[in-house]
Design an enzyme around this catalytic site. Structure first.
Site, PDB file in Angstrom:
ATOM      1  N   GLU A  94      11.020  -4.430   6.446  1.00  0.00           N
ATOM      2  CA  GLU A  94      11.995  -4.282   5.375  1.00  0.00           C
ATOM      3  C   GLU A  94      11.829  -2.944   4.656  1.00  0.00           C
ATOM      4  O   GLU A  94      10.708  -2.467   4.449  1.00  0.00           O
ATOM      5  CB  GLU A  94      11.890  -5.456   4.404  1.00  0.00           C
ATOM      6  CG  GLU A  94      12.318  -6.765   5.074  1.00  0.00           C
ATOM      7  CD  GLU A  94      12.314  -7.971   4.165  1.00  0.00           C
ATOM      8  OE1 GLU A  94      12.996  -8.951   4.520  1.00  0.00           O
ATOM      9  OE2 GLU A  94      11.632  -7.953   3.118  1.00  0.00           O
ATOM     10  N   CYS A 114       0.930  -6.744   7.482  1.00  0.00           N
ATOM     11  CA  CYS A 114      -0.139  -6.007   6.812  1.00  0.00           C
ATOM     12  C   CYS A 114      -1.485  -6.570   7.238  1.00  0.00           C
ATOM     13  O   CYS A 114      -1.668  -7.791   7.299  1.00  0.00           O
ATOM     14  CB  CYS A 114       0.008  -6.095   5.292  1.00  0.00           C
ATOM     15  SG  CYS A 114      -1.202  -5.053   4.417  1.00  0.00           S
ATOM     16  N   GLY A 168       2.743  -3.128   4.710  1.00  0.00           N
ATOM     17  CA  GLY A 168       1.608  -2.500   5.361  1.00  0.00           C
ATOM     18  C   GLY A 168       0.765  -1.626   4.448  1.00  0.00           C
ATOM     19  O   GLY A 168       1.172  -1.261   3.346  1.00  0.00           O
ATOM     20  N   SER A 200       0.984   4.797  -1.413  1.00  0.00           N
ATOM     21  CA  SER A 200       0.265   3.777  -2.177  1.00  0.00           C
ATOM     22  C   SER A 200      -0.797   3.143  -1.292  1.00  0.00           C
ATOM     23  O   SER A 200      -0.531   2.805  -0.139  1.00  0.00           O
ATOM     24  CB  SER A 200       1.245   2.706  -2.666  1.00  0.00           C
ATOM     25  OG  SER A 200       0.557   1.644  -3.299  1.00  0.00           O
ATOM     26  N   SER A 222      -3.569   0.815  -5.844  1.00  0.00           N
ATOM     27  CA  SER A 222      -3.420  -0.595  -6.212  1.00  0.00           C
ATOM     28  C   SER A 222      -4.749  -1.122  -6.741  1.00  0.00           C
ATOM     29  O   SER A 222      -5.627  -1.490  -5.961  1.00  0.00           O
ATOM     30  CB  SER A 222      -2.965  -1.394  -4.986  1.00  0.00           C
ATOM     31  OG  SER A 222      -1.695  -0.955  -4.553  1.00  0.00           O
ATOM     32  N   ILE A 223      -4.893  -1.171  -8.047  1.00  0.00           N
ATOM     33  CA  ILE A 223      -6.137  -1.629  -8.672  1.00  0.00           C
ATOM     34  C   ILE A 223      -6.078  -3.133  -8.940  1.00  0.00           C
ATOM     35  O   ILE A 223      -6.895  -3.901  -8.433  1.00  0.00           O
ATOM     36  CB  ILE A 223      -6.413  -0.849  -9.969  1.00  0.00           C
ATOM     37  CG1 ILE A 223      -6.559   0.653  -9.673  1.00  0.00           C
ATOM     38  CG2 ILE A 223      -7.684  -1.385 -10.648  1.00  0.00           C
ATOM     39  CD1 ILE A 223      -7.742   1.018  -8.800  1.00  0.00           C
ATOM     40  N   HIS A 224      -5.172  -3.573  -9.783  1.00  0.00           N
ATOM     41  CA  HIS A 224      -4.832  -4.994  -9.988  1.00  0.00           C
ATOM     42  C   HIS A 224      -5.911  -5.870 -10.615  1.00  0.00           C
ATOM     43  O   HIS A 224      -5.662  -7.043 -10.887  1.00  0.00           O
ATOM     44  CB  HIS A 224      -4.369  -5.650  -8.677  1.00  0.00           C
ATOM     45  CG  HIS A 224      -3.246  -4.927  -8.009  1.00  0.00           C
ATOM     46  ND1 HIS A 224      -2.096  -4.571  -8.678  1.00  0.00           N
ATOM     47  CD2 HIS A 224      -3.095  -4.466  -6.732  1.00  0.00           C
ATOM     48  CE1 HIS A 224      -1.282  -3.925  -7.832  1.00  0.00           C
ATOM     49  NE2 HIS A 224      -1.863  -3.847  -6.658  1.00  0.00           N
ATOM     50  N   CYS A 344       8.738  -5.404  -5.824  1.00  0.00           N
ATOM     51  CA  CYS A 344       7.349  -5.151  -5.428  1.00  0.00           C
ATOM     52  C   CYS A 344       6.642  -6.447  -5.063  1.00  0.00           C
ATOM     53  O   CYS A 344       6.646  -7.410  -5.823  1.00  0.00           O
ATOM     54  CB  CYS A 344       6.622  -4.467  -6.580  1.00  0.00           C
ATOM     55  SG  CYS A 344       4.898  -4.118  -6.243  1.00  0.00           S
TER      56      CYS A 344
END
Length: 373
Positions: A94, A114, A168, A200, A222-224, A344
């Site tokens: 996508e 992914c 991915g 990213s 990407s920490i999150h 996202c």
């Protein structure tokens, strides 16, 4: 059996010039060809009028220009368009087109599925099949630009920004992502500024170091989570490359980069009562104190079967204010395309899962169901 033709979308300018030299042609012809492909959206050699007829015939015999086809698309009420791109073997990735007043951004995929298993991401739940080729990566841009409409007489493109934030982990496909981004940046390719191409990553540190040695693009990380204990759960690659190691890689990249203007974008998905407390905001601010950054807070976009909920606006607001008290620049991302599952973390595609992740998950659910009953 006829020899397989070379897909020219697989070749960056260096490789294309080498091909022309091998064909006994002047290397500058490669530049002319790229302009036709990427500035004007031309895939028929006969339309390339400043290339002589003999060379056009040689190219047609040896080469082709083939981008993956659009299988279907959905348009959101906010103008966002999600495309399903056919990459063969019954599989789709996508790609999302996000128009704004001053820009038009394309969110591009780098893998079929992914290989990572971030627990808040729909793509991760689908498993993994393979890496996309260079042609399949740049072909997403080429195909969507064709759909939206190249301006044939000027070469103006309808896409001004590209973010490698689709399906991915781009750093697990560096072999193809690097030449694809070279084409995005090349004056004879899509001719995008390095500040308008963003990669990213969830933190594959050795690959991040390698990327910094060969290419300069904007970086989003990407920490999150504000600590390793929680990040191990949300972003399992953290078990291999924990936060301090990841932050070290980020700082090394920033030191090499001009595209980032001295700081990186930190992505932080807001999960209700998981990572969104004021204490965790303080912890995140302290974690990032030695890493120049701006923080992008992303309201979680639920998907079917998701174990998480979206943080309330009030919790996001409190979290944001704590970060700003430490002098951090904070942006709360505006959700786009969530009504068509294009926001996202919602991209899923159609994937043959080589990891058997879905099957294992279903089996675990069945076992739980049996136990409960």
């Amino acid at each position: 059996m006829s020899e397989k033709k070379i897909n020219l979308l697989d070749l960056d300018r260096k490789a294309l010039r080498a091909l022309f030299t091998e064909m006994g042609e002047k290397p500058f012809r490669a530049d002319q060809l790229m302009k036709w492909i990427y500035h004007f959206g031309v895939s028929d050699f006969e339309e390339m009028t400043n290339i002589n007829k003999v060379l056009r015939a040689k190219l047609a015999a040896k080469c082709e220009i083939v981008a993956p086809e659009i299988s279907s698309y959905q348009k959101s009420v906010d103008g966002t368009i999600k495309f399903a791109i056919n990459v063969g073997d019954g599989q789709e990735v996508e790609t999302v087109y996000i128009p704004e007043d001053d820009r038009a951004t394309l969110c591009v995929s780098s893998q079929v599925g992914c290989a990572l298993e971030c627990t808040f991401c729909s793509t991760a739940q689908q498993g993994f099949n393979r890496n996309l080729t260079v042609a399949e990566i740049v072909g997403q841009i080429w195909r969507v630009a064709d759909f939206i409409g190249f301006v044939k007489d000027t070469g103006e493109r309808p896409i001004t920004n590209v973010v490698m934030m689709g399906m991915g982990e781009p750093l697990l496909n560096l072999k193809n992502v690097i030449p694809a981004m070279d084409i995005m940046l090349d004056d004879f390719g899509f001719s995008l500024s390095k500040r308008r191409v963003t990669l990213s990553t969830s933190g594959v540190v050795p690959a991040l170091d390698k990327l910094g040695d060969v290419l300069d693009v904007a970086l989003a990380v990407s920490i999150h989570a504000p600590n390793d204990e929680l990040r191990d759960v949300l972003v399992p690659v953290n078990k291999k490359y924990p936060l301090e190691e990841f932050l070290g890689g980020i700082r090394r990249y920033i030191a090499k980069s001009n595209a980032n203007r001295g700081r990186v974008t930190v992505e932080y998905v807001m999960l209700d009562h998981i990572n969104d407390s004021t204490d965790q905001a303080h912890e995140l601010a302290k974690l990032m104190k030695d890493t120049p950054c701006k923080v992008n807070l992303i309201p979680f976009n639920p998907y079917p079967g998701s174990p998480y909920g979206r943080s309330s606006n009030s919790r996001i607001d409190r979290f944001s204010k704590v970060l700003m008290e430490y002098g951090l620049t904070v942006i709360v991302r505006k959700t786009r395309g969530d009504d068509i599952d294009a926001a996202c973390g919602q991209l899923a595609g159609d994937i043959r899962d080589r990891t058997k992740r879905l099957a294992k998950k279903q089996m675990q659910q069945n076992q739980i169901s049996v136990t409960i009953n």
